[in-house]
Design a protein around this motif. Structure first.
Motif, PDB file in Angstrom:
ATOM      1  N   ALA A  28      69.380  10.723  20.171  1.00 32.81           N
ATOM      2  CA  ALA A  28      69.247  10.861  18.725  1.00 32.81           C
ATOM      3  C   ALA A  28      70.559  11.225  18.058  1.00 32.81           C
ATOM      4  N   GLY A  29      71.504  11.802  18.822  1.00 28.34           N
ATOM      5  CA  GLY A  29      72.778  12.209  18.239  1.00 28.34           C
ATOM      6  C   GLY A  29      73.843  11.128  18.240  1.00 28.34           C
ATOM      7  N   ALA A  30      73.530   9.947  18.751  1.00 27.90           N
ATOM      8  CA  ALA A  30      74.508   8.861  18.779  1.00 27.90           C
ATOM      9  C   ALA A  30      74.792   8.351  17.373  1.00 27.90           C
ATOM     10  N   ALA A  31      75.981   7.798  17.185  1.00 24.96           N
ATOM     11  CA  ALA A  31      76.372   7.284  15.870  1.00 24.96           C
ATOM     12  C   ALA A  31      75.556   6.052  15.509  1.00 24.96           C
ATOM     13  N   ALA A  32      75.346   5.850  14.220  1.00 22.59           N
ATOM     14  CA  ALA A  32      74.647   4.664  13.729  1.00 22.59           C
ATOM     15  C   ALA A  32      75.459   3.424  14.087  1.00 22.59           C
ATOM     16  N   PRO A  33      74.823   2.314  14.427  1.00 19.12           N
ATOM     17  CA  PRO A  33      73.376   2.084  14.433  1.00 19.12           C
ATOM     18  C   PRO A  33      72.741   2.258  15.818  1.00 19.12           C
ATOM     19  N   TYR A  34      73.340   3.078  16.685  1.00 19.23           N
ATOM     20  CA  TYR A  34      72.927   3.111  18.081  1.00 19.23           C
ATOM     21  C   TYR A  34      71.962   4.232  18.433  1.00 19.23           C
ATOM     22  N   ALA A  35      71.704   5.169  17.515  1.00 16.89           N
ATOM     23  CA  ALA A  35      70.806   6.276  17.818  1.00 16.89           C
ATOM     24  C   ALA A  35      69.438   5.758  18.267  1.00 16.89           C
ATOM     25  N   ASN A  36      68.946   6.295  19.386  1.00 19.84           N
ATOM     26  CA  ASN A  36      67.633   5.951  19.942  1.00 19.84           C
ATOM     27  C   ASN A  36      67.510   4.467  20.289  1.00 19.84           C
ATOM     28  N   THR A  37      68.616   3.867  20.742  1.00 23.67           N
ATOM     29  CA  THR A  37      68.600   2.485  21.227  1.00 23.67           C
ATOM     30  C   THR A  37      69.143   2.461  22.654  1.00 23.67           C
ATOM     31  N   SER A  38      69.230   1.282  23.233  1.00 24.35           N
ATOM     32  CA  SER A  38      69.763   1.156  24.588  1.00 24.35           C
ATOM     33  C   SER A  38      70.562  -0.130  24.722  1.00 24.35           C
ATOM     34  N   SER A  39      71.526  -0.117  25.646  1.00 30.44           N
ATOM     35  CA  SER A  39      72.367  -1.284  25.929  1.00 30.44           C
ATOM     36  C   SER A  39      72.388  -1.554  27.424  1.00 30.44           C
ATOM     37  N   PHE A  40      72.548  -2.821  27.790  1.00 29.51           N
ATOM     38  CA  PHE A  40      72.778  -3.157  29.192  1.00 29.51           C
ATOM     39  C   PHE A  40      74.081  -3.931  29.313  1.00 29.51           C
ATOM     40  N   HIS A  41      74.707  -3.850  30.495  1.00 27.32           N
ATOM     41  CA  HIS A  41      76.020  -4.436  30.722  1.00 27.32           C
ATOM     42  C   HIS A  41      76.051  -5.148  32.070  1.00 27.32           C
ATOM     43  N   VAL A  42      76.778  -6.262  32.119  1.00 32.75           N
ATOM     44  CA  VAL A  42      76.986  -6.999  33.365  1.00 32.75           C
ATOM     45  C   VAL A  42      78.479  -7.305  33.473  1.00 32.75           C
TER      46      VAL A  42
END
Length: 285
Positions: free
Chosen positions: A180-194
């Motif tokens: 919840a403390g992440a900067a916008a627009p990433y709060a309460n989201t997730s990312s995947f990486h390859v």
């Protein structure tokens, strides 16, 4: 960096303590940076100095422990870049402090040029978004590696990365869970990486792809390099798309090993529509 042992002494307060060591290493650079700007000077003079201090020890039972800190001085002033303390053994390494994220520590791309013109930053938009953490675990088990980090005191981000080496080839997978403390627009989201890469003879290539469905952000890039004796020629391309708006970055770089820990580096390219270049000498101590 080449480690120069400046102090090594037994801890005499107790005969049961194992020997502890303190070592110093450093990196310095002098050069020029160019950026096409509407107002002001396009060329600026650059310099920096980073001193790294490493303290290491071992218990009677064979448990390793230590602490690390980087202190940097440059044209913008001076600062402590990061400090951490750790314990390590056959189980891996557990660190607490300014450790960043597991994904950033294991799946990033190289930049080009003396100080870097930023081609990697475009590809690592989502990697950098999750680069916070004050606890990290790293372990290596044969050809497999794993890293896990969490930010307990700020963003509440969790980052996980796994790597696998297959001879000249390597593969990495990563996942960032933004709190919840992440900067916008990433709060309460997730990312995947390859990430995938290869080192074949004198040629190396690494590619990274990242995606965040919730924030509708995609970033990717590739970095390739060819070594010819003391000369390394590199090239990079990256792009980021945020909700349908895209920007790219590309460039070419060259490095020449001067010997004795000194390397001349230069790069030129375009990042987000802005022409950038730099050149200078990096010195390792």
């Amino acid at each position: 960096m080449k480690k120069i042992l400046l102090a090594s002494s037994a801890l005499v307060a107790s005969a049961g303590f194992a020997a502890a060591e303190i070592s110093f290493s450093g990196e310095a650079g002098i050069g020029f940076k160019y950026m096409d700007v509407a107002v002001g000077d396009d060329w600026t003079l650059d310099h920096y100095l980073t001193v790294s201090v490493a303290l290491t020890g071992e218990t009677d039972g064979g448990l390793g422990f230590g602490a690390e800190v980087d202190i940097t001085s440059n044209a913008a002033g001076g600062a402590v870049d990061g400090s951490s303390a750790y314990i390590e053994g056959g189980f891996g390494k557990f660190s607490v402090g300014d450790v960043g994220s597991a994904v950033d520590a294991t799946l990033g791309l190289s930049d080009i040029g003396y100080g870097g013109i930023g081609t990697d930053n475009t590809a690592e938009t989502l990697v950098d978004a999750g680069d916070s953490g004050n606890m990290m675990y790293k372990g290596t088990f044969g050809d497999f590696g794993i890293a896990i980090s969490h930010d307990f005191n700020g963003t509440d981000n969790t980052s996980i990365a796994a790597t696998y080496a297959m001879g000249d080839f390597n593969l990495g997978l990563g996942y960032d869970d933004f709190g919840a403390g992440a900067a916008a627009p990433y709060a309460n989201t997730s990312s995947f990486h390859v990430k995938a890469g290869a080192d074949i003879a004198d040629f190396s290539v690494n590619a990274l792809y990242s995606r965040n469905d919730d924030a509708d952000v995609t970033s990717y890039g590739i970095h390739a390099a060819y070594t010819m004796g003391a000369v390394v020629v590199s090239g990079a391309y990256s792009e980021v798309d945020i909700a349908g708006v895209s920007a790219d970055a590309y460039g070419l770089g060259v490095a020449y090993d001067l010997g004795g820990g000194a390397t001349f580096k230069a790069g030129v390219g375009e990042v987000g529509g802005v022409t950038k270049a730099d050149l200078g000498i990096i010195m390792l101590f």
